[in-house]
Design a protein around this motif. Sequence first.
Motif, PDB file in Angstrom:
ATOM      1  N   ARG A  95      -9.585  -6.441 -11.366  1.00 46.42           N
ATOM      2  CA  ARG A  95     -10.440  -5.379 -10.851  1.00 46.42           C
ATOM      3  C   ARG A  95     -10.230  -4.069 -11.588  1.00 46.42           C
ATOM      4  O   ARG A  95     -11.015  -3.151 -11.494  1.00 46.42           O
ATOM      5  CB  ARG A  95     -10.174  -5.175  -9.364  1.00 46.42           C
ATOM      6  CG  ARG A  95     -10.646  -6.315  -8.523  1.00 46.42           C
ATOM      7  CD  ARG A  95     -12.189  -6.461  -8.641  1.00 46.42           C
ATOM      8  NE  ARG A  95     -12.622  -7.677  -8.025  1.00 46.42           N
ATOM      9  CZ  ARG A  95     -12.825  -7.801  -6.715  1.00 46.42           C
ATOM     10  NH1 ARG A  95     -12.626  -6.778  -5.930  1.00 46.42           N
ATOM     11  NH2 ARG A  95     -13.214  -8.944  -6.222  1.00 46.42           N
ATOM     12  N   GLY A 144     -14.659  -6.010   0.998  1.00 51.46           N
ATOM     13  CA  GLY A 144     -13.839  -5.009   1.668  1.00 51.46           C
ATOM     14  C   GLY A 144     -14.188  -4.954   3.131  1.00 51.46           C
ATOM     15  O   GLY A 144     -15.005  -5.715   3.635  1.00 51.46           O
ATOM     16  N   THR A 188     -16.689  -0.652  -5.722  1.00 50.42           N
ATOM     17  CA  THR A 188     -15.668  -1.003  -4.738  1.00 50.42           C
ATOM     18  C   THR A 188     -15.456  -2.504  -4.770  1.00 50.42           C
ATOM     19  O   THR A 188     -16.157  -3.246  -5.463  1.00 50.42           O
ATOM     20  CB  THR A 188     -16.090  -0.593  -3.318  1.00 50.42           C
ATOM     21  OG1 THR A 188     -17.331  -1.238  -2.991  1.00 50.42           O
ATOM     22  CG2 THR A 188     -16.296   0.914  -3.228  1.00 50.42           C
ATOM     23  N   ASN A 189     -14.485  -2.971  -3.983  1.00 53.57           N
ATOM     24  CA  ASN A 189     -14.262  -4.406  -3.871  1.00 53.57           C
ATOM     25  C   ASN A 189     -15.502  -5.096  -3.316  1.00 53.57           C
ATOM     26  O   ASN A 189     -16.164  -4.577  -2.421  1.00 53.57           O
ATOM     27  CB  ASN A 189     -13.092  -4.696  -2.926  1.00 53.57           C
ATOM     28  CG  ASN A 189     -11.775  -4.352  -3.575  1.00 53.57           C
ATOM     29  OD1 ASN A 189     -11.706  -4.111  -4.772  1.00 53.57           O
ATOM     30  ND2 ASN A 189     -10.739  -4.322  -2.780  1.00 53.57           N
ATOM     31  N   ARG A 216       0.822  -1.208   0.000  1.00 52.38           N
ATOM     32  CA  ARG A 216       0.000   0.000   0.000  1.00 52.38           C
ATOM     33  C   ARG A 216       0.854   1.255   0.000  1.00 52.38           C
ATOM     34  O   ARG A 216       0.488   2.261  -0.626  1.00 52.38           O
ATOM     35  CB  ARG A 216      -0.949  -0.020   1.197  1.00 52.38           C
ATOM     36  CG  ARG A 216      -2.061  -1.056   1.059  1.00 52.38           C
ATOM     37  CD  ARG A 216      -2.910  -1.153   2.318  1.00 52.38           C
ATOM     38  NE  ARG A 216      -4.031  -2.079   2.125  1.00 52.38           N
ATOM     39  CZ  ARG A 216      -4.853  -2.472   3.091  1.00 52.38           C
ATOM     40  NH1 ARG A 216      -4.680  -2.012   4.332  1.00 52.38           N
ATOM     41  NH2 ARG A 216      -5.835  -3.313   2.834  1.00 52.38           N
ATOM     42  N   THR A 275      -9.814   3.325 -10.425  1.00 51.03           N
ATOM     43  CA  THR A 275      -8.938   2.222 -10.020  1.00 51.03           C
ATOM     44  C   THR A 275      -7.726   2.717  -9.236  1.00 51.03           C
ATOM     45  O   THR A 275      -7.166   1.972  -8.430  1.00 51.03           O
ATOM     46  CB  THR A 275      -8.453   1.435 -11.243  1.00 51.03           C
ATOM     47  OG1 THR A 275      -7.686   2.305 -12.101  1.00 51.03           O
ATOM     48  CG2 THR A 275      -9.630   0.892 -12.038  1.00 51.03           C
ATOM     49  N   LYS A 302     -15.841  -3.521 -13.253  1.00 53.31           N
ATOM     50  CA  LYS A 302     -16.409  -2.733 -12.165  1.00 53.31           C
ATOM     51  C   LYS A 302     -17.580  -3.486 -11.552  1.00 53.31           C
ATOM     52  O   LYS A 302     -18.407  -4.052 -12.262  1.00 53.31           O
ATOM     53  CB  LYS A 302     -16.911  -1.390 -12.690  1.00 53.31           C
ATOM     54  CG  LYS A 302     -15.821  -0.515 -13.292  1.00 53.31           C
ATOM     55  CD  LYS A 302     -16.426   0.778 -13.797  1.00 53.31           C
ATOM     56  CE  LYS A 302     -15.360   1.665 -14.415  1.00 53.31           C
ATOM     57  NZ  LYS A 302     -15.942   2.918 -14.943  1.00 53.31           N
ATOM     58  N   HIS A 332      -7.750   4.836  -6.903  1.00 58.82           N
ATOM     59  CA  HIS A 332      -8.142   5.132  -5.533  1.00 58.82           C
ATOM     60  C   HIS A 332      -8.461   3.864  -4.732  1.00 58.82           C
ATOM     61  O   HIS A 332      -8.866   3.949  -3.584  1.00 58.82           O
ATOM     62  CB  HIS A 332      -9.343   6.075  -5.524  1.00 58.82           C
ATOM     63  CG  HIS A 332      -9.065   7.376  -6.229  1.00 58.82           C
ATOM     64  ND1 HIS A 332      -8.233   8.328  -5.700  1.00 58.82           N
ATOM     65  CD2 HIS A 332      -9.474   7.850  -7.439  1.00 58.82           C
ATOM     66  CE1 HIS A 332      -8.151   9.353  -6.533  1.00 58.82           C
ATOM     67  NE2 HIS A 332      -8.892   9.089  -7.594  1.00 58.82           N
ATOM     68  N   ARG A 333      -8.285   2.712  -5.353  1.00 60.60           N
ATOM     69  CA  ARG A 333      -8.474   1.432  -4.658  1.00 60.60           C
ATOM     70  C   ARG A 333      -7.163   0.664  -4.777  1.00 60.60           C
ATOM     71  O   ARG A 333      -6.971  -0.144  -5.691  1.00 60.60           O
ATOM     72  CB  ARG A 333      -9.652   0.661  -5.269  1.00 60.60           C
ATOM     73  CG  ARG A 333     -10.975   1.410  -5.209  1.00 60.60           C
ATOM     74  CD  ARG A 333     -12.148   0.476  -5.514  1.00 60.60           C
ATOM     75  NE  ARG A 333     -12.098  -0.071  -6.864  1.00 60.60           N
ATOM     76  CZ  ARG A 333     -12.646   0.518  -7.937  1.00 60.60           C
ATOM     77  NH1 ARG A 333     -13.249   1.678  -7.814  1.00 60.60           N
ATOM     78  NH2 ARG A 333     -12.577  -0.045  -9.124  1.00 60.60           N
ATOM     79  N   ASP A 389      -5.692  -1.727  -3.258  1.00 61.48           N
ATOM     80  CA  ASP A 389      -5.604  -3.185  -3.168  1.00 61.48           C
ATOM     81  C   ASP A 389      -6.064  -3.874  -4.443  1.00 61.48           C
ATOM     82  O   ASP A 389      -5.833  -5.074  -4.614  1.00 61.48           O
ATOM     83  CB  ASP A 389      -6.432  -3.694  -1.988  1.00 61.48           C
ATOM     84  CG  ASP A 389      -5.832  -3.295  -0.658  1.00 61.48           C
ATOM     85  OD1 ASP A 389      -4.642  -2.910  -0.635  1.00 61.48           O
ATOM     86  OD2 ASP A 389      -6.542  -3.353   0.361  1.00 61.48           O
ATOM     87  N   ASP A 390      -6.722  -3.133  -5.350  1.00 60.41           N
ATOM     88  CA  ASP A 390      -7.115  -3.755  -6.612  1.00 60.41           C
ATOM     89  C   ASP A 390      -5.902  -4.177  -7.429  1.00 60.41           C
ATOM     90  O   ASP A 390      -6.005  -5.025  -8.307  1.00 60.41           O
ATOM     91  CB  ASP A 390      -7.973  -2.796  -7.434  1.00 60.41           C
ATOM     92  CG  ASP A 390      -9.398  -2.721  -6.920  1.00 60.41           C
ATOM     93  OD1 ASP A 390      -9.672  -3.340  -5.875  1.00 60.41           O
ATOM     94  OD2 ASP A 390     -10.227  -2.045  -7.550  1.00 60.41           O
TER      95      ASP A 390
END
Length: 270
Positions: free
Chosen positions: A197, A210, A206-207, A119, A185, A201, A187-188, A190-191
């Motif tokens: 991902r 999560g 979102t995931n 991260r 993508t 969509k 802003h996420r 972990d994708d």
Amino acid sequence: MINSGRTGGSARRLRIGFLSAAVARGHGRRDALGLVDLLATAGDGPDPGDDRLPPYVLGIRAQLTRSTTRLRSRLLLGNRELVERIHAESVRVVTQYTVRGEPAPAALARFGRTVGDWRSSAAVCRSRAQGLVDEVNHLLACYWDAAWQRAGRELAGRGLADRVPELPERRPSGWLPGRAELDATWHRLDDGLLSDRWYVKDARGTNSYGPSDPGNAKGGHRLSGNTAPGTPAPAAPAAVEQALAILDSQATYGTPAAAGGGPSPRSGGR
């Protein structure tokens, strides 16, 4: 430690340097007369769609897409061993928490450390991508400012003000057709551990698994009450996805003895 190789390489190499502010203004002055109709509608409703944007604007947006794609590919290449380790550790975490039902603080801590490393690297890469977006928006502002000023002078000099709405002295500050933004993508973070991902969509944006729904990490997707009888359940989420939900929620799934007191004989040393 975070290094440039693991966070997308040198941002300087990806800068759109040849598209300088002076060049942007030159394009704006050259295109001004062809943009009069577009400029006259500034502030009247939303910004125009891509089909009305001039080639210069479309070109630098395409360059931005190429540059951010290169950043992302370098991030993945520089972190490939870390991603492999995260996938391996996630299997251990999911096995302990969902299959055996026993908390494993040590395994979860190791997994959390690798995820934190990922991260951090991904966040640096995202910041560099945002820097490219900001640079492109600066060039767009230079382009539209120059087009606005040239169009106003040309209309006044040619005596066309009676046939074309007079332009204000300055471009409206919030009006920037073709404004660049990072796609969702980025802003996420972990994708990046589940690369599909980036291209698929889900309904919530979102995931599917999560921190907002950690209970799903226990046993795959839950069918809603409106699901027709006999409908097969969707495939269980990947181990990485389940492990991330466990990590972010700090949930422990296991027997009452393991959850309420000290670690079980088998989980304390993992």
